[in-house]
Design a protein around this motif. Structure first.
Motif, PDB file in Angstrom:
ATOM      1  N   VAL A  86       0.815  -1.223   0.000  1.00  0.00           N
ATOM      2  CA  VAL A  86       0.000   0.000   0.000  1.00  0.00           C
ATOM      3  C   VAL A  86       0.846   1.270   0.000  1.00  0.00           C
ATOM      4  O   VAL A  86       0.329   2.356  -0.246  1.00  0.00           O
ATOM      5  CB  VAL A  86      -0.970   0.035   1.200  1.00  0.00           C
ATOM      6  CG1 VAL A  86      -1.801  -1.226   1.262  1.00  0.00           C
ATOM      7  CG2 VAL A  86      -0.221   0.222   2.524  1.00  0.00           C
ATOM      8  N   GLY A  87       2.157   1.140   0.290  1.00  0.00           N
ATOM      9  CA  GLY A  87       3.032   2.308   0.284  1.00  0.00           C
ATOM     10  C   GLY A  87       3.349   2.808   1.685  1.00  0.00           C
ATOM     11  O   GLY A  87       2.538   2.686   2.612  1.00  0.00           O
ATOM     12  N   ALA A  88       4.534   3.387   1.813  1.00  0.00           N
ATOM     13  CA  ALA A  88       5.009   3.866   3.110  1.00  0.00           C
ATOM     14  C   ALA A  88       4.220   5.069   3.613  1.00  0.00           C
ATOM     15  O   ALA A  88       4.035   5.237   4.814  1.00  0.00           O
ATOM     16  CB  ALA A  88       6.492   4.213   3.022  1.00  0.00           C
ATOM     17  N   LEU A 202       3.289  12.945   8.227  1.00  0.00           N
ATOM     18  CA  LEU A 202       3.803  11.983   7.256  1.00  0.00           C
ATOM     19  C   LEU A 202       2.857  11.809   6.071  1.00  0.00           C
ATOM     20  O   LEU A 202       3.301  11.615   4.933  1.00  0.00           O
ATOM     21  CB  LEU A 202       4.039  10.620   7.923  1.00  0.00           C
ATOM     22  CG  LEU A 202       5.168  10.532   8.956  1.00  0.00           C
ATOM     23  CD1 LEU A 202       5.359   9.086   9.409  1.00  0.00           C
ATOM     24  CD2 LEU A 202       6.474  11.078   8.421  1.00  0.00           C
ATOM     25  N   ILE A 203       1.566  11.859   6.325  1.00  0.00           N
ATOM     26  CA  ILE A 203       0.604  11.731   5.232  1.00  0.00           C
ATOM     27  C   ILE A 203       0.819  12.836   4.198  1.00  0.00           C
ATOM     28  O   ILE A 203       0.708  12.616   2.987  1.00  0.00           O
ATOM     29  CB  ILE A 203      -0.841  11.787   5.782  1.00  0.00           C
ATOM     30  CG1 ILE A 203      -1.110  10.570   6.674  1.00  0.00           C
ATOM     31  CG2 ILE A 203      -1.861  11.834   4.635  1.00  0.00           C
ATOM     32  CD1 ILE A 203      -2.479  10.581   7.329  1.00  0.00           C
ATOM     33  N   VAL A 204       1.162  14.004   4.676  1.00  0.00           N
ATOM     34  CA  VAL A 204       1.349  15.148   3.787  1.00  0.00           C
ATOM     35  C   VAL A 204       2.707  15.102   3.093  1.00  0.00           C
ATOM     36  O   VAL A 204       2.807  15.388   1.889  1.00  0.00           O
ATOM     37  CB  VAL A 204       1.212  16.470   4.573  1.00  0.00           C
ATOM     38  CG1 VAL A 204       1.471  17.669   3.683  1.00  0.00           C
ATOM     39  CG2 VAL A 204      -0.171  16.557   5.219  1.00  0.00           C
ATOM     40  N   ARG A 205       3.757  14.707   3.807  1.00  0.00           N
ATOM     41  CA  ARG A 205       5.120  14.879   3.305  1.00  0.00           C
ATOM     42  C   ARG A 205       5.694  13.667   2.577  1.00  0.00           C
ATOM     43  O   ARG A 205       6.482  13.843   1.641  1.00  0.00           O
ATOM     44  CB  ARG A 205       6.051  15.235   4.471  1.00  0.00           C
ATOM     45  CG  ARG A 205       5.743  16.575   5.119  1.00  0.00           C
ATOM     46  CD  ARG A 205       6.199  17.733   4.261  1.00  0.00           C
ATOM     47  NE  ARG A 205       7.662  17.806   4.160  1.00  0.00           N
ATOM     48  CZ  ARG A 205       8.298  18.711   3.441  1.00  0.00           C
ATOM     49  NH1 ARG A 205       7.620  19.613   2.759  1.00  0.00           N
ATOM     50  NH2 ARG A 205       9.622  18.723   3.399  1.00  0.00           N
ATOM     51  N   ARG A 207       6.368  10.401   0.207  1.00  0.00           N
ATOM     52  CA  ARG A 207       6.001   9.878  -1.104  1.00  0.00           C
ATOM     53  C   ARG A 207       6.528   8.453  -1.183  1.00  0.00           C
ATOM     54  O   ARG A 207       7.579   8.141  -0.638  1.00  0.00           O
ATOM     55  CB  ARG A 207       6.591  10.735  -2.232  1.00  0.00           C
ATOM     56  CG  ARG A 207       6.013  12.147  -2.298  1.00  0.00           C
ATOM     57  CD  ARG A 207       4.520  12.141  -2.635  1.00  0.00           C
ATOM     58  NE  ARG A 207       3.967  13.492  -2.698  1.00  0.00           N
ATOM     59  CZ  ARG A 207       3.402  14.127  -1.687  1.00  0.00           C
ATOM     60  NH1 ARG A 207       3.345  13.540  -0.481  1.00  0.00           N
ATOM     61  NH2 ARG A 207       2.909  15.335  -1.847  1.00  0.00           N
ATOM     62  N   ASN A 208       5.829   7.590  -1.879  1.00  0.00           N
ATOM     63  CA  ASN A 208       6.162   6.168  -1.869  1.00  0.00           C
ATOM     64  C   ASN A 208       7.397   5.814  -2.677  1.00  0.00           C
ATOM     65  O   ASN A 208       8.007   4.772  -2.468  1.00  0.00           O
ATOM     66  CB  ASN A 208       4.972   5.347  -2.365  1.00  0.00           C
ATOM     67  CG  ASN A 208       3.799   5.419  -1.411  1.00  0.00           C
ATOM     68  OD1 ASN A 208       3.990   5.473  -0.196  1.00  0.00           O
ATOM     69  ND2 ASN A 208       2.591   5.439  -1.941  1.00  0.00           N
ATOM     70  N   GLY A 209       7.779   6.670  -3.626  1.00  0.00           N
ATOM     71  CA  GLY A 209       8.957   6.400  -4.434  1.00  0.00           C
ATOM     72  C   GLY A 209       9.273   7.580  -5.325  1.00  0.00           C
ATOM     73  O   GLY A 209       8.494   8.540  -5.410  1.00  0.00           O
TER      74      GLY A 209
END
Length: 449
Positions: A86-88, A202-205, A207-209
């Motif tokens: 699902v991503g970091a 963290l939700i805002v800043r 990115r998964n990759g």
């Protein structure tokens, strides 16, 4: 001010890109790991008041402090596999938001059973943050820069002692009785909720990759993706990318043993240091916090010196072995000091310095053994089984403390386990084959460089 220090002229553009990535994410991961370790420091300090308030013996405290790691271990691999899917960004944020709320709720415990229960639930909530953050770094940094990137995050462990120890001591000393709450209750509230706030950030800043990073231009994205793809391709050709590869890889199992030994030192010291200082030094709660903070200064410098040297020489085996040897020597000195507070604390500084060397070096290794789903499983497997040390060592230390009336037996036990860690690193097949890595251009991730 750069996160990357010296580099060759030909690599200037590449390293400038990795500097931007480092400044974007590493401070957040540093804060996250800081809050995670403050969550260890606060229970160690809260024990000084909480034990009498809710009826905890030394062994009961050790069991309650350690049971956190049982649930943590049971859920860590599933947590890391979910992050891989699902991503970091979403998953690390979820972990922090929930664990902050549960940590703050520890203020409500009134009995040992309630203490055990909330520690168990907290372990479920926090499971996956550390291996997830390590896995996240493999999505952004090539292996040649990873030791220094990891060092920035691991700095949170030493900062937790430097900040959390005096903060916990001050809260317990000066807020005891405020609004009808005991000092130890205020510790959990004040030091737990910041994790929830950071989770929202963290939700805002995050990115998964690289492909999701709108702040990188097309050329910069292509550069990072190409660097990481080249490393991943080598693992795929070797068949080291499947989930099951992590469980069949003997190098991973050697690192598991080494990590267990290293975390035995970390958690043995972390959960019992305030008690050791207060019992041997006769200090107040606030003074105990200041002393604990001061002891973390030297390991902080050792951490970055090791990271730079290890990355510059591309050598891991002997760095980690030296760290374990230093830990064992320091713990032996602490045990042999016969209650002399100065020699005991000197030994614990040595042991902590060895521990940060090992932590920094060990977690550069899995990403060089496996990739993809195997890396996700490998990081989680290493931290899952390693974190069982968080249960066994604090509990064993408490039992030995009650049975002998002193601290020496616990320190000797930790020293013996540290030597087992050194052996595990020395026999790791991939490290034995590589020998000493060749020194390349120095590419240094270092805050303030």
């Amino acid at each position: 001010m750069n996160l990357i220090g010296r580099a060759s002229v030909t690599d200037e553009v590449r390293l400038r890109v990795y500097n931007r990535i480092a400044w974007r994410f590493l401070p957040l991961l540093l804060l996250g790991y800081l809050f995670a370790n403050i969550d260890r420091v606060n229970v160690a300090f809260a024990k000084l008041q909480m034990s009498g308030a809710i009826g905890l013996t030394e062994a009961m405290y050790g069991f309650g402090a350690g049971i956190f790691f049982i649930s943590y271990a049971l859920t860590e691999i599933p947590s890391n596999m979910i992050l891989h899917r699902v991503g970091a960004r979403l998953w690390l944020a979820r972990i922090m938001i929930v664990w902050g709320l549960i940590s703050a709720a520890t203020m409500f415990v009134q009995t040992p059973v309630q203490f055990y229960s909330i520690r168990f639930v907290l372990g479920i909530a926090e499971a996956g943050f550390y291996p997830g953050a390590l896995l996240f770094m493999t999505y952004w940094f090539p292996s040649r820069l990873r030791a220094q990137a990891i060092a920035v995050m691991i700095l949170g462990s030493t900062l937790a002692s430097m900040i959390g120890s005096p903060l916990s001591g001050a809260i317990m000393g000066y807020m005891n009785g405020l609004a009808g709450l005991a000092g130890w209750q205020w510790v959990f509230v004040i030091e737990g909720l910041p994790a929830t706030i950071l989770g929202i950030v963290l939700i805002v800043r995050l990115r998964n990759g690289p492909a999701d990073a709108e702040w990188l231009d097309a050329d910069e994205k292509a550069l990072v993706i190409a660097d990481l793809a080249a490393e991943a391709q080598a693992h795929i050709h070797a068949g080291r990318h499947r989930f099951s590869s992590a469980f069949r890889n003997p190098n991973i199992w050697c690192v598991i043993v080494a990590n267990f030994a290293n975390l035995s030192t970390l958690y043995g010291i972390q959960f019992w240091l305030p008690t050791v200082i207060q019992k041997l030094g006769g200090t107040s709660v606030f003074s105990t916090g200041l002393i604990a903070a001061g002891l973390a200064l030297i390991p902080c410098f050792v951490l970055f010196a090791n990271a730079r040297h290890s990355d510059r020489t591309r050598e891991r085996r002997w760095h980690a072995t030296f760290g374990f040897a230093l830990s064992a020597a320091g713990l032996y000195l602490a045990g042999a000091s016969n209650g002399n507070v100065y020699f005991t604390l000197m030994g614990l500084v040595m042991a902590s310095s060895g521990q940060v060397i090992c932590s920094n070096t060990i977690f550069t290794l899995p990403g060089t053994f496996v990739t993809g789903a195997a890396a996700a499983a490998g990081f989680a497997l290493i931290t899952t089984l390693g974190n069982l040390a968080g249960y066994t060592m604090p509990y064993l230390f408490g039992v030995l403390r009650e049975s002998t009336g002193g601290f020496s037996a616990g320190f000797y036990a930790m020293a013996a386990v540290a030597l087992v860690g050194a052996v595990a690193i020395l026999v790791t097949p991939a490290l034995r084959r590589e020998g000493r890595g060749g020194a390349g251009e120095e590419e240094a991730l270092a805050i303030g460089a």
